[in-house]
Design an enzyme around this catalytic site. Structure first.
Site, short mmCIF file in Angstrom:
data_model
loop_
_atom_site.label_atom_id
_atom_site.label_comp_id
_atom_site.label_asym_id
_atom_site.label_seq_id
_atom_site.Cartn_x
_atom_site.Cartn_y
_atom_site.Cartn_z
N HIS A 172 -11.51 -4.68 8.38
CA HIS A 172 -12.01 -4.45 7.00
C HIS A 172 -13.45 -3.89 6.98
O HIS A 172 -14.00 -3.83 5.65
CB HIS A 172 -12.49 -5.78 6.30
CG HIS A 172 -11.17 -6.46 5.97
ND1 HIS A 172 -10.31 -7.02 6.66
CD2 HIS A 172 -10.64 -7.00 4.57
CE1 HIS A 172 -9.31 -7.50 6.08
NE2 HIS A 172 -9.27 -7.51 4.70
N GLU B 273 0.81 -1.22 0.03
CA GLU B 273 0.12 0.03 0.11
C GLU B 273 0.92 1.25 -0.04
O GLU B 273 0.60 2.46 -0.73
CB GLU B 273 -0.94 0.01 1.08
CG GLU B 273 -2.23 -0.82 1.07
CD GLU B 273 -2.01 -2.25 1.25
OE1 GLU B 273 -0.89 -2.59 1.60
OE2 GLU B 273 -2.73 -3.25 1.05
#
Ligand SMILES: Cc1ncc(C[n+]2csc(CCOP(=O)(O)OP(=O)(O)O)c2C)c(N)n1
Ligand SMILES: [Mg+2]
Length: 819
Positions: free
Chosen positions: A595, A528
């Protein structure tokens, strides 16, 4: 087309040994005689002069920081000065052969690298080009004070101009490279191939790969060098940048004509120290940074350790490695050994190293050593060396004096709101290059385009609601907007995890694999930091990117890249760089604590980012169109709860053609008169359900306003609605504490104080981890909670029985416990 890389069990399980190649250490052992064919007397003189200039430049800073004066000129420099005394040979060796098309990125300790690269560019550029650069750069603001009374050569003028720009930048002057908004640790000068230096240790490690990517994708000449410290090899983003740079696909899947592996050198300026920690023997275990390459790819990144206390081995290494990169065999890792004689900063008491050690490196100092080396062979005379040194030292001193002079080199006026004007570029640029965009197929033949053509774009069809399968939805809207820009802007690329064959984790990109060549849409490593860092590097080189983070919860993995890089470079460049990056971030649900969190508040808090969160097809397409036509970084939140949702609010439906929705305008989704409901994100639909209940059960009409955006935000429609109703409830799926809506509520309290019947009420998710899917109804705001909150805190509802506790007492209790 989807790729096919077959994994065969027999091959994977065959007995084998992995052999690592030997890693060269100090392979360069040439004498000056052996080098006489490669260097002219002028080359030697230039190398020497450049090293002396850097030494003097840094010495001036050291003296004014520690003594408040240099050669009688007093100056109080309030800001930082991370000096590189001792590292001159490494810097000059690095820059000597680089062309202006080769771009360097650096660190907090990059004054020397900047100067070396600038001097090298000045030598290589024609006088005409230099004059053009100096006259046009910030409309001659730097050249003016320097050329006054100067009667020398153009190259001499350019040298003074460059030193002056650097000092002025460090001293926060209007006449600095970036009007003083960058400063010592962030200075850069793009016309000479000097790109942002970074005060975040290892920051350039994830950004420079994006610059190299830009060169490959857009077939631009030159290479990229990331100059980073030895201690930065402990930083995750550096490893991610290396991984991203070494992906097999560049050489195995991308069109060969692009040139192969990324043209990047990770050049470790290895001075054996962090601030005081020692990577060798204490804080890391690899002994030599060159060893890292062995873990990266079969070529071991062509890694070498070179003697950076002598410019010639460094030049030799850069000559050879640059060639490898031009042949498409990158990335490269160099472990360039040097030593920082100066402290980490002028306040450093060197308590972490012995005097003897410093003295030994001073005795081996590269500047006198190089002098002796060339004098020994009578290539250059002592007089020539001395006069070059004296001459350049005089230029450094003159330019220091000029930059220190507040009359000649004023500070930007703080009251001028300059910084406000450069936080966003707010430009519209249809395309960032004129060449034809590359596609693999005629878009009319694309299966997704054809599928979307058959979908219904209006809220109802033949008087009935549209079934989900047939509805043109949020997914289609984002796809359509992106395809539009892909077909206009040849520089536009998209990447992220599972972006290609999978179709994007949530199928937004389904169909793009067939349409776009690899270099315009690719899967990245699970990195990321590198995804966002590379997007930053790509954009500041002049390209447009859509990067993607699969879940908002993963933003932490790209924290520095989002918070310090993506957001800050437009302003730190005083508006000279633009950052056309759309960062798509999907907000999850049903996937538990790691999440399913809406983190819009984190980026809302960071200056320099536009933050939007559309949840209807009409808004998603219009806002993506606007984001992709602009030049600012846009964090584009999407909700997994609504990817499938069709248009419910715009009666005419979602236009097939191009339109934009402004990135700062809230949208009134339903008119009402009794109170206002403000939403951000998918809570819009919760508010609609609550409003329906209020209407049917209590005859109350709610005005529903979807903010759609967190930054920037036009408050006028909000104020107008609240003035009309006198009551406001704010709802989002983000945890309530510190949410975007808390800021909006606080502002509305002030803006509408006289019109409000009571204080704005914020209903958010509980200040918890997101629990399992089966328990989400106890976490995310439910329609019933909104009625409960209205009943308890805005207006009592007749004969109403609340199902949740929305009282002020409960608010106090939760706050006291922090939950
Ligand atoms: C992410 C981050 N962590 C810590 C710091 C504080 N810091 C500044 S320089 C430095 C040491 C860096 O060492 P190295 O990368 O070897 O570069 P050098 O200073 O030796 O040139 C530290 C810890 C920082 N600026 N950024
Ligand atoms: Mg170091």
């Amino acid at each position: 087309m989807p790729k096919s890389i077959i994994i065969e069990p027999e091959r994977v399980f065959a007995r084998e040994t992995i052999h690592l190649a030997a890693i060269p250490v100090n392979a360069y052992q040439k004498t000056i005689e052996e080098e006489l064919g490669s260097y002219s007397a002028d080359d030697f003189l230039n190398i020497w002069r450049d090293m002396c200039a850097i030494r003097e430049f840094e010495t001036v800073l050291n003296e004014i920081k520690t003594k408040g004066a240099y050669k009688g000129v007093t100056y109080n420099h309030a800001g930082p000065a991370h000096l590189s005394i001792g590292q001159e040979a490494a810097a000059v060796g690095m820059a000597f052969l680089l062309s202006p098309d080769d771009h360097i990125f650096g660190s907090h300790r990059s004054h020397g690298e900047i100067l070396a690269k600038g001097f090298s560019a000045i030598r290589q550029l024609s006088d005409a080009r230099l004059l053009e650069i100096m006259k046009s750069y910030r409309e001659g603001a730097l050249l003016g004070p320097v050329e006054k009374g100067y009667g020398g050569t153009v190259k001499g003028l350019a040298l003074r101009f460059f030193i002056y720009g650097a000092y002025s930048e460090i001293f926060a002057r209007e006449t600095g490279f970036n009007r003083g908004l960058g400063g010592s640790m962030h200075a850069f000068f793009a016309p000479f191939g000097i790109y942002p230096n970074n005060a975040i240790v290892g920051g350039s490690g994830s950004i420079a790969p994006g610059a190299a990517l830009f060169k490959r994708v857009n077939r631009k000449p030159g290479i990229v060098v990331a100059n980073i410290g030895d201690a930065s090899f402990g930083c995750g983003p550096v490893w991610e940048g290396i991984t991203f740079s070494a992906m097999d696909q560049y050489r195995k899947l991308w069109d060969e004509s692009l040139g192969g592996g990324l043209p990047i050198i990770f050049n470790c300026m290895n001075n054996f120290y962090g601030m005081g920690g020692q990577p060798v023997g204490e804080t890391m275990g690899m002994q030599s940074i060159a060893r890292v390459g062995a873990g990266v790819n079969p070529e071991q990144m062509h890694a070498e350790r070179v003697n950076g206390y002598d410019p010639l081995p460094v030049i030799d290494a850069f000559r050879r490695k640059r060639q490898l990169l031009l042949e498409g065999r990158g990335p490269v890792l160099l472990d360039t050994v040097t030593y920082r004689i100066s402290g980490h900063s002028p306040s450093d008491a060197s308590s972490y190293r012995s005097k003897e050690e410093i003295e030994r490196w001073q005795q081996a100092d590269s500047i006198p050593a190089f002098r002796n080396k060339i004098l020994g062979n009578h290539v250059v005379s002592e007089d020539a060396l001395d006069s070059a040194r004296a001459h350049v030292e005089a230029s450094v001193f003159d330019m220091f004096q000029l930059a220190a002079d507040l009359k000649a080199s004023p500070r930007v006026s703080i009251g001028s709101e300059l910084v406000s004007t450069v936080m966003f570029s707010n430009r519209r640029v249809d395309k960032l290059d004129d060449r034809a965009p590359e596609f693999l197929q005629n878009l009319a033949e694309n299966p997704r385009v054809q599928q979307i053509r058959g979908k219904i774009r209006t809220p109802t069809h033949e008087g009935k609601p549209v079934p989900k399968m047939k509805a043109y939805n949020v997914r289609d809207a984002i796809f359509e907007a992106m395809l539009h820009r892909f077909s206009i802007d040849p520089t536009m690329i998209a990447f992220g995890e599972e972006n290609r064959d999978w179709g994007g984790a949530f199928a937004v990109y389904r169909g793009l694999t067939e349409a776009l060549p690899y270099h315009r849409l690719f899967n990245s490593s699970i990195s990321e930091a590198a995804i966002v860092g590379a997007a930053v590097g790509y954009a500041l080189e002049g390209g447009r990117v859509v990067a993607e983070l699969m879940y908002a919860d993963f933003m932490g993995r790209a924290g520095d890249e989002i918070f310090n890089q993506l957001s800050k470079w437009q302003a730190m460049s005083a508006g000279q760089l633009t950052m056309p990056v759309v960062l798509r971030i999907s907000v999850g649900s049903k996937y538990g604590a790691q999440h399913s969190q809406d983190w819009a508040a984190l980026v809302h808090h960071v200056p320099g980012l536009k933050v939007v969160y559309p949840v209807t097809p009409y808004d998603a397409k219009g806002m993506m169109n606007a984001a992709l036509a602009g030049t600012d970084p846009v964090i584009f939140f999407e909700s997994q709860k609504v990817y499938d949702v069709g248009e419910m609010f715009v009666e005419e439906g979602v236009p097939e053609g191009y339109y934009e929705v402004a990135l700062n305008e809230p949208s009134i989704k339903r008119k009402g008169r009794d109170f206002t409901m403000l939403t951000l994100g998918p809570a819009l639909y919760t508010a609609v359900a609550a409003a329906d209940e209020l209407q049917s059960g209590f005859g109350l009409s709610a005005e529903i306003v979807d903010l759609r955006t967190a930054t920037p935000l036009n408050y006028e429609p909000l104020v107008e609605s609240v003035r009309k109703t006198g009551k406001v409830l704010l709802v989002s799926d983000a945890v309530e504490r510190g949410s975007v809506l808390q800021t909006v509520a606080a502002n509305l309290t002030q803006l509408c104080f006289d019109d409000l019947d009571g204080p704005p009420v914020v209903v958010g998710a509980r200040n918890w981890i997101t629990p399992a899917a089966e328990l989400e109804a106890s976490f995310f705001p439910q329609a019933g909670w909104l009625l409960d909150a209205i009943h308890e805190r805005i207006m009592p509802l007749k004969d109403y029985q609340p199902s949740s506790n929305q009282t002020l007492g409960e608010l106090m209790r939760r706050a006291r416990l922090g939950v």
